[in-house]
Design a protein around this motif. Structure first.
Motif, PDB file in Angstrom:
ATOM      1  N   UNK A  10       0.843  -1.201   0.000  1.00  0.00           N
ATOM      2  CA  UNK A  10       0.000   0.000   0.000  1.00  0.00           C
ATOM      3  C   UNK A  10       0.880   1.253   0.000  1.00  0.00           C
ATOM      4  N   UNK A  11       1.899   1.239   0.854  1.00  0.00           N
ATOM      5  CA  UNK A  11       2.740   2.442   0.979  1.00  0.00           C
ATOM      6  C   UNK A  11       3.559   2.679  -0.298  1.00  0.00           C
TER       7      UNK A  11
ATOM      8  N   UNK B 241       7.153   9.029  -6.738  1.00  0.00           N
ATOM      9  CA  UNK B 241       8.420   8.483  -6.233  1.00  0.00           C
ATOM     10  C   UNK B 241       9.428   9.577  -5.936  1.00  0.00           C
ATOM     11  N   UNK B 242       8.986  10.576  -5.231  1.00  0.00           N
ATOM     12  CA  UNK B 242       9.847  11.719  -4.907  1.00  0.00           C
ATOM     13  C   UNK B 242      10.620  11.441  -3.627  1.00  0.00           C
ATOM     14  N   UNK B 243      11.567  12.320  -3.261  1.00  0.00           N
ATOM     15  CA  UNK B 243      12.381  12.076  -2.061  1.00  0.00           C
ATOM     16  C   UNK B 243      11.522  11.899  -0.796  1.00  0.00           C
TER      17      UNK B 243
ATOM     18  N   UNK C 115       3.425   5.940  -2.657  1.00  0.00           N
ATOM     19  CA  UNK C 115       4.654   6.665  -3.006  1.00  0.00           C
ATOM     20  C   UNK C 115       4.784   6.752  -4.532  1.00  0.00           C
ATOM     21  N   UNK C 116       4.438   5.668  -5.221  1.00  0.00           N
ATOM     22  CA  UNK C 116       4.524   5.675  -6.691  1.00  0.00           C
ATOM     23  C   UNK C 116       3.549   6.712  -7.258  1.00  0.00           C
ATOM     24  N   UNK C 117       2.337   6.744  -6.686  1.00  0.00           N
ATOM     25  CA  UNK C 117       1.345   7.725  -7.154  1.00  0.00           C
ATOM     26  C   UNK C 117       1.824   9.151  -6.966  1.00  0.00           C
TER      27      UNK C 117
ATOM     28  N   UNK D 166      11.612  -2.327   1.694  1.00  0.00           N
ATOM     29  CA  UNK D 166      10.676  -2.394   0.561  1.00  0.00           C
ATOM     30  C   UNK D 166      10.831  -1.181  -0.353  1.00  0.00           C
ATOM     31  N   UNK D 167      11.036  -0.015   0.237  1.00  0.00           N
ATOM     32  CA  UNK D 167      11.204   1.193  -0.578  1.00  0.00           C
ATOM     33  C   UNK D 167      12.528   1.149  -1.342  1.00  0.00           C
TER      34      UNK D 167
END
Lengths: 471, 251
Positions: free
Chosen positions: A96-97, A106-108, A101-103, A125-126
């Motif tokens: 989910x996270x 994928x920023x810092x 983050x992708x949505x 995972x990130x």
């Protein structure tokens, strides 16, 4: 598969840790300091015991009616503009996270200290997606630089000396080998400020969530949580279902207990309460899975925390407010440090949580890694019966060994049979006495005798001597 | 007062002198002392391993043996504390629960019985030694045993009580913990022993034979001159007990 879980290796890890005198020294010094401060802070509150009892009662009540309060929290939080996602396990949560983050492009990412994100292996995972989440709590940042998990719940780098940290910074950041504490913190501040300025996503945990208002509370001393939750455009707060309290006014008791138990402070430097996003900051778009309106908590068979809720003794483990007080007073933790426990939660609470959250087969040695002296229970601000849960888990660990002859369960059954009548008791001891010269070289006796003299059975037992004395 | 001894299985088998000394002190305090040989153990070993039904089976034996007594006295804080748990251990069995509670209510640790119940502290002892008291975990946290033994030691002629900073730290025994995690257990003992040696004491004493076996076994292996002795033996036997402990052959 749980990321970083090594609790099966407790024996090896603890033996290695025992050989690390520098670590033992660092932990001893730091925990003594915290214990001293905690003792002084507690002594100034005559109502301490009453506060502990109130906190225990609030947590026990909430856990007994958890679904009710969870649904209330979600309803109120969503009404305030928060988007809530349910996750049933670590994989679910990280998916989910990483999806959110992708949505967000994928920023810092900057992160505030959070045990539950350690638990689900979020950074791993990130990183697997090529992202670089930056821990912003100083201790967590040090641990991230070292490539190690935290070794203490609130003092992640407690096992490191200043000299070791200076060397780590020198290797990783090119600073001077002999940098002072002031210089080291200045380096951290300079680097982390830039990370905050660049970040588009902030990830935090949650200390307490309030069902009646849909709010959540975060406590900290460094100001990094304020920055993590306010500078980036998107704030993701990760929370275990046990973090709830029913009412806003319940926070009062926890605000007094947690800082004093954790660091001996009367209050942390910052307390932030979030009720929905700040004005002008819209919520992130809702994702399909599990998060829809009217969504329910995942079923207990998939969710380890929910599985615990059904058992009154076991669910007391979920009362934990992550203060670390039980670690600081634990004579076992003091000797072996946090990493020996093989997962995210060390010390007594780790020995209680790891077998329950990761499975008893993954952590059979942990419930027995306690002398059951009760210092942890005495220090626990929410009165978790840690020794009692450890005993209960100890039996489960014994049963998981298969009750083989020589195993704990087999031994206890035989032992109890012999102890049930005085005649059997005398036979057993006669046998034990005959077997003693041989037994000295076997099993438990040998492990005792390796570094300690073994007490020898008396030539004549008390009961035999008493018989003569009374004649 | 008529007192029934619960000597504990460890004292019965490993150090009967502690049981005899307990009887001796109680007699000096004016009690008449009995021993019922139907007793075996309080059930703690099974209880601590989480085997509650086994612990109940053994606890029933103790309850049956001692429930007729006027008062029960035991030279162990830990075993005394175990009787206080019978209430919860027998939560599902009202009859045994009541019998267990009744036994717990009249069971006392030796020092607490002498000082708090009988209000006797002077036992006519003389021990010219530097002595440190180890506060065993269960006696300390479950019975609040702290002042009573010190009141007894204060009345021993010649005895100098040297308080250790780590007096309330666990010795590392913990039943099966001592063998399952022997290296950690020994490290815990060493931490205490390092301090005791720095204090230049002659004897470390306490109210639980299990802790004293742990400290004593490690002291002996380290070749230390410090002796670990149960306080009943120390006070009742005084110097002879010390001499006997010193002359015990190395094993």
């Amino acid at each position: 598969m749980i990321h970083g879980l090594k609790a099966r290796e407790f024996d090896r890890l603890s033996r290695e840790a025992l050989g690390d005198d520098i670590q033992r020294g660092a932990i001893g010094k730091a925990t003594d300091l915290i214990r001293g401060r905690r003792g002084a802070a507690v002594a100034r509150l005559p109502e301490w015991e009453e506060l502990r009892e109130r906190a225990r009662a609030v947590k026990a009540h909430t856990l007994a009616r958890l679904d009710h309060y969870l649904l209330q929290f979600v309803e109120r939080a969503e009404a305030a503009g928060v988007v809530v996602h349910w996750a049933s396990d670590a994989t679910d949560a990280t998916e989910i996270i990483t999806g959110l983050v992708a949505e967000a492009g994928e920023r810092p990412i900057v992160k505030a200290k959070s045990m539950v994100t350690e638990e689900i292996g979020l950074n791993h995972a990130l990183e697997a997606r090529g992202l670089r989440p930056v821990e912003t709590d100083l201790g967590e940042w040090i641990q991230q630089l070292a490539g190690e998990p935290p070794s203490h719940i609130i003092v992640p780098a407690i096992h490191k000396t200043q000299a070791q940290i200076a060397r780590l910074f020198a290797e990783q950041l090119g600073s001077a080998e002999d940098a002072s504490a002031e210089e080291l913190t200045a380096i951290a501040r300079r680097i982390l400020r830039q990370e905050f300025a660049d970040a588009a996503i902030g990830i935090s945990g949650v200390n307490f969530a309030v069902a009646e208002t849909g709010s959540f509370l975060l406590l900290e001393n460094e100001g990094n949580i304020r920055l993590t939750t306010s500078l980036p455009r998107l704030h993701l707060a990760v929370m275990g279902i046990e973090k709830l309290v029913p009412r806003l006014s319940d926070l009062e008791v926890f605000l007094r207990l947690l800082p004093r138990s954790g660091t001996g402070q009367h209050l942390t430097s910052y307390q932030s309460i979030f009720t929905g996003p700040a004005p002008g900051r819209g919520a992130a778009p809702r994702r399909g899975r599990g998060g829809g309106p009217g969504g329910a908590p995942p079923p207990a068979r998939r969710h380890r925390r929910r599985a615990l809720v059904g058992d009154e003794l076991r669910r007391s483990s979920l009362q934990c407010i992550r203060c670390g007080a039980c670690l600081n007073v634990c004579p076992v933790y003091r000797q072996i440090g946090g990493h020996a426990y093989g997962w995210v939660y060390p010390g007594p609470i780790g020995a209680v949580l790891t077998p329950q959250l990761a499975g008893i087969h993954e952590a059979k040695a942990l419930p027995l890694a306690s002398s059951l002296g009760g210092a942890c229970e005495e220090g626990c601000p929410v009165k978790i019966a840690l020794p009692e849960v450890l005993r209960d888990l100890g039996r489960e660990a014994g049963e998981a060994q298969g009750e083989a002859p020589g195993g704990e369960g087999f031994g206890c059954g035989r032992w109890a049979w012999f102890m049930r009548t005085p005649r059997r008791y005398r036979w057993a001891l006669r046998l034990a006495r005959l077997g003693f010269p041989l037994g000295k070289r076997l099993g438990p006796f040998r492990r005792w005798a390796e570094q300690r003299e073994l007490p020898r059975p008396a030539a004549r037992s008390f009961r035999d001597q008493w018989k003569e004395r009374s004649r | 007062m008529r007192v029934s001894l619960f000597v504990t299985c460890l004292v019965d088998q490993l150090r009967p002198e502690v049981g005899l000394a307990t009887a001796e002190l109680l007699e000096r305090a004016g009690c008449s002392v009995e021993f019922d040989p139907r007793q075996t153990c309080c059930g703690q070993p099974a209880f601590n391993s989480g085997y509650r039904s086994e612990a109940r089976a053994v606890a029933r034996t103790l309850i049956e043996a001692l429930e007729g007594a006027e008062a029960v006295v035991t030279p162990s804080g830990s075993c005394c504390a175990m009787t206080r748990r019978y209430r919860e251990l027998f939560a599902g069995e009202p009859e045994w629960r009541a019998r267990g509670e009744a036994l717990a209510a009249k069971t006392f640790e030796l020092a607490a019985f002498l000082v708090d119940r009988l209000e006797v502290t002077a036992l006519g002892a003389r021990v010219a030694q530097r002595v440190s008291w180890h506060d065993s975990c269960h006696g300390l946290r479950e019975l609040g045993l702290r002042a009573a033994p010190r009141a007894l030691l204060a009345r021993v002629a010649g005895l100098e009580l040297v308080e250790a900073g780590l007096r309330e730290e666990c010795c590392g025994f913990g039943g099966t913990f001592a063998v399952k995690h022997d290296a950690i257990s020994v490290a815990m003992a060493d931490r205490k022993i390092d301090e005791l040696e720095s204090l230049g004491i002659d004897v470390v004493t306490g109210a639980d034979l299990s802790c004293l076996m742990q400290l004593g076994g490690r002291l002996e292996r380290r070749g230390s001159r410090i002796r670990a002795l149960h306080f009943a033996e120390l006070i009742a036997g005084g110097l002879p007990a010390l001499a006997a402990a010193a002359e015990e052959p190395a094993r």
